[in-house]
Design an enzyme around this catalytic site. Structure first.
Site, PDB file in Angstrom:
ATOM      1  N   ASP A  44       0.851  -1.181   0.000  1.00  0.00           N
ATOM      2  CA  ASP A  44       0.000   0.000   0.000  1.00  0.00           C
ATOM      3  C   ASP A  44       0.897   1.246   0.000  1.00  0.00           C
ATOM      4  O   ASP A  44       1.855   1.313  -0.768  1.00  0.00           O
ATOM      5  CB  ASP A  44      -0.949  -0.046   1.211  1.00  0.00           C
ATOM      6  N   TYR A 103      -3.706  11.138   1.029  1.00  0.00           N
ATOM      7  CA  TYR A 103      -4.123  10.915  -0.360  1.00  0.00           C
ATOM      8  C   TYR A 103      -4.113  12.227  -1.144  1.00  0.00           C
ATOM      9  O   TYR A 103      -3.651  12.271  -2.288  1.00  0.00           O
ATOM     10  CB  TYR A 103      -5.518  10.280  -0.392  1.00  0.00           C
ATOM     11  N   HIS A 117      -4.532  -7.876   0.234  1.00  0.00           N
ATOM     12  CA  HIS A 117      -3.866  -6.587   0.370  1.00  0.00           C
ATOM     13  C   HIS A 117      -3.071  -6.454   1.661  1.00  0.00           C
ATOM     14  O   HIS A 117      -1.989  -5.870   1.676  1.00  0.00           O
ATOM     15  CB  HIS A 117      -4.929  -5.486   0.287  1.00  0.00           C
TER      16      HIS A 117
END
Length: 486
Positions: free
Chosen positions: A255, A405, A462
């Site tokens: 990630d 982000y 993930h």
């Protein structure tokens, strides 16, 4: 007379033959020698060519302006996670006052976190979850704080309890992502610091593990200035490792951790012995990739794919467009106006749990969409899941974690500068089958120029270290063993 003339003529003929042979040899040897010398010169020039790297730069993320003369406190300060009755009482009050929106019949997790199952999670959280006990578990590894570029950086630092005589300990920095935390690595740490004890080799590769919290996550202070991205994080983590006394080290991440550790390798390759990732960020663009996508399902070998690549990538539109669009709605919110949603999540523990745990459902296995409970307890315990949620809750870090982000994606759509800067240090890639997207080796090579290990793992998604710690540990050990043998 002919007895005198013949030897002379014969000598003349032999002399001409020798001269011809010599000239023929020259015709071959001279160009060959020139090519050889030229090749050496080209190789020398290539070796002298400076590899393009990310600029290290500097930064200040503390409150207000950077002090001009004040030297930063470089001490490593022990830290301990604590809780209180007041903190727990406040949590319980909020849980008791939660309101739920009834789900549609048969919705499972297709509309997000199913509120019927959410009520069961909250009931466990309120009545059975023991936060003080989990705090004790969190404190079983040594925690520290240190100030870098104006903000406090939290990390855990775990050394192997025993090192066989003559064996070198390999330092490795492991970086989490969103919505995870340093806690994701708690199950893999003993496998890396004591591999022989868990049947992972004979102890020829032993690690010293450093797991920092990304600034703005958990117990690391949030940046007070705009613009804090993966490059700034990479620089801070390099400074952290230098402060701990390491000149060379391995880095690993998934990630955001993948983007950060990739940037670390691009920034100071002389410090990174190898980079291992379980997610590769890459943009699918260009005519060559278009042809590969078009033909890969039918003749994968012709375009550089393996059969396993084809199995994981196709049907392409479903897996790489529709599934991605379905799973990235959060990303668009967090990359544009994170504080709006962050305010609500920071105030409601139930909303926070729904928002975070939904990712641990579908990012672990896409088929969990069809289950009423999201399949959450198939791979994790509620204690594990809620401990991760509590790290966000007690630190009020959900909004600052979401801002990451915007800082990264609002200015650089190419993601992390990977498309412009190659990674030349040894690289290892662990491809888990349930990862959000699959990147074949031939595509990964456009960024990672020296892949020494690329593995197709049999299961996992993930959150690899959290879900399949032994598989990931085996792959990391295999990668480092190969690098050390180079």
């Amino acid at each position: 007379m002919w007895q005198e003339v013949l030897p002379n003529a014969w000598e003349s003929i032999l002399s001409r033959i020798r001269s011809f042979q010599y000239s023929q040899k020259n015709a071959v040897l001279v160009p060959a020698a020139a090519l050889g010398v030229g090749g050496v010169v080209v190789c020398w020039l290539m070796s002298r060519r400076k590899v393009k790297r990310l600029e290290v730069g500097d930064g200040w993320w503390g409150s207000g302006e950077r002090p001009l003369r004040e030297k930063e406190d470089e001490r490593i300060r022990p830290f301990k996670i604590e809780t209180s009755d007041k903190e727990i009482e406040d949590l319980h009050r909020r849980l008791d006052q939660a309101r739920y929106a009834p789900p549609l019949e048969g919705a499972a997790f297709h509309y997000g976190f199913n509120s019927n199952y959410l009520q069961k999670v909250v009931a466990y959280w309120r009545n059975q979850f023991d936060w003080p006990k989990q705090v004790e578990i969190l404190n079983k590894y040594p925690h520290f704080h240190t100030t870098i570029e104006g903000i406090d950086i939290h990390f855990i630092h775990v050394k192997p309890p025993y090192v066989p005589h003559g064996r070198a300990v390999q330092p490795i920095l492991m970086v989490h992502g969103w919505p995870g935390s340093f806690y994701e690595f708690y199950k893999i740490i003993p496998l890396l610091t004591e591999p022989a004890r868990y049947g992972l080799g004979d102890g020829d590769v032993v690690f010293e593990v450093i797991c920092p919290s990304i600034p703005g996550y958990g117990f690391s202070e949030a940046p007070h200035q705009k613009g804090f991205d993966t490059r700034a994080t990479a620089r801070i983590f390099h400074k952290l490792m230098k402060r701990l006394g390491f000149k060379e080290y391995y880095v690993q991440g998934g990630d955001w951790g993948s983007g950060i550790t990739t940037n670390m390798a691009q920034m100071l390759p002389e410090s990174v012995k190898g980079v291992h990732v379980n997610l590769v960020f890459i943009t699918i663009r260009g005519f060559k990739k278009l042809i590969q996508v078009m033909l890969g399902a039918y003749v994968p070998w012709l375009v550089g794919f393996t059969r396993e690549d084809a199995r994981r990538m196709y049907p392409f539109m479903q897996k790489n467009v529709y599934d991605i669009l379905r799973e990235t709605g959060y990303l668009h919110i967090q990359a544009t106006k994170p504080d709006t949603a962050g305010c609500g999540l920071n105030d409601s523990p139930v909303g926070l749990a729904a928002y975070i745990l939904e990712k641990f459902s579908t990012w672990t296995d896409k088929s969990f969409l069809h289950r009423d409970d999201g399949g959450l307890e198939r791979k994790y315990s509620l204690d594990e899941l809620l401990t991760n949620v509590m790290i966000y809750w007690v630190t009020s870090s959900i909004a600052s974690s979401m801002r990451y982000y915007k800082e990264n994606l609002s200015r650089d759509p190419a993601l992390f500068d990977n498309s412009r800067f190659g990674v030349y240090v040894p690289a290892g890639i662990a491809a888990f089958p349930e990862e959000i997207t699959h990147v074949p080796r031939c595509w990964a090579k456009t960024i990672f120029k020296n892949i020494v290990s690329y593995s197709y793992l049999p299961r996992g998604g993930h959150f690899a270290a959290f879900e399949e710690p032994k598989l990931l540990a085996q792959d990391i050990i295999h990668f480092v063993r190969r690098v050390e043998q180079l």
